[in-house]
Design an enzyme around this catalytic site. Structure first.
Site, PDB file in Angstrom:
ATOM      1  CG  ASP A 127       0.734  -2.613  -4.518  1.00  0.00           C
ATOM      2  OD1 ASP A 127       1.932  -3.140  -4.879  1.00  0.00           O
ATOM      3  OD2 ASP A 127       0.218  -3.361  -3.733  1.00  0.00           O
ATOM      4  CG  ASP A 186       1.506   2.585  -1.866  1.00  0.00           C
ATOM      5  OD1 ASP A 186       1.454   1.893  -1.273  1.00  0.00           O
ATOM      6  OD2 ASP A 186       0.720   2.804  -2.570  1.00  0.00           O
TER       7      ASP A 186
END
Length: 179
Positions: A10, A8
């Site tokens: 963020d 991922d």
């Protein structure tokens, strides 16, 4: 054939928490301490959640996020033994697609555009490992889900947790043959 790792963006490789705190202070004159984010949904950790959420739609929000400590070195190390995919649920925020693309090109030029996936729902991702900070993505992952510590998930006791990139690299190396 190399094992695959979805990572991922963020709060995993991009320090969205710090960026959000800084922008909130800049825009609204109120400083939020990072410890105030612990155990709370991200935007609800701010005094005015609506104002905080509005920052996600401002040009530059995703483009100007600082790197998470050790992320570049860790991904270079992981890439020696694994096929890396950067996976971001970027569809909700219109500015984020180009901004995240440009941010990745600047900070992770060694990751091919072919290994970048912007989507709306990560349940379609079928890699051997997923490193993410949200249960909504990890709970449905078919491989080994790895929870990357962020303020909002500090009280979560589900999935294997890593607190930083040193721990993430070590965990992946320990599990290279497991999945």
């Amino acid at each position: 054939m190399k094992k695959t790792v979805a990572i991922d963006m963020d709060n995993v490789i991009a320090d969205i928490e710090t960026n959000w705190i800084n922008l909130y202070e800049q825009e609204f004159g109120v400083r939020v301490d990072k410890k105030d984010l612990l155990g709370k949904p991200e935007d609800f950790a701010f005094p005015d959640p609506d104002k905080a959420r509005s920052l996600l739609y401002k040009p530059g929000f995703f483009r100007n996020a600082p790197l998470m400590a050790g992320a570049v070195e860790a991904l270079k190390e992981i890439q020696k033994d694994f096929e890396i995919y950067i996976v971001s649920a970027a569809m909700e925020f219109p500015n984020s697609l180009l901004e995240k693309h440009d941010w990745l090109a600047e900070h992770f030029p060694f990751i091919s555009w072919k290994n970048i996936i912007f989507c709306g729902d990560k349940s379609v991702i079928s890699t051997d490992f997923l490193i993410d900070d949200h249960l909504k993505n990890l709970d449905f992952h078919k491989g080994m889900p790895i929870l990357f510590t962020a303020g909002h998930n500090i009280n979560v006791n589900k999935h294997t947790r890593v607190n930083n990139w040193t721990e993430a690299v070590a965990l992946l190396k320990e599990n290279i043959e497991v999945v």
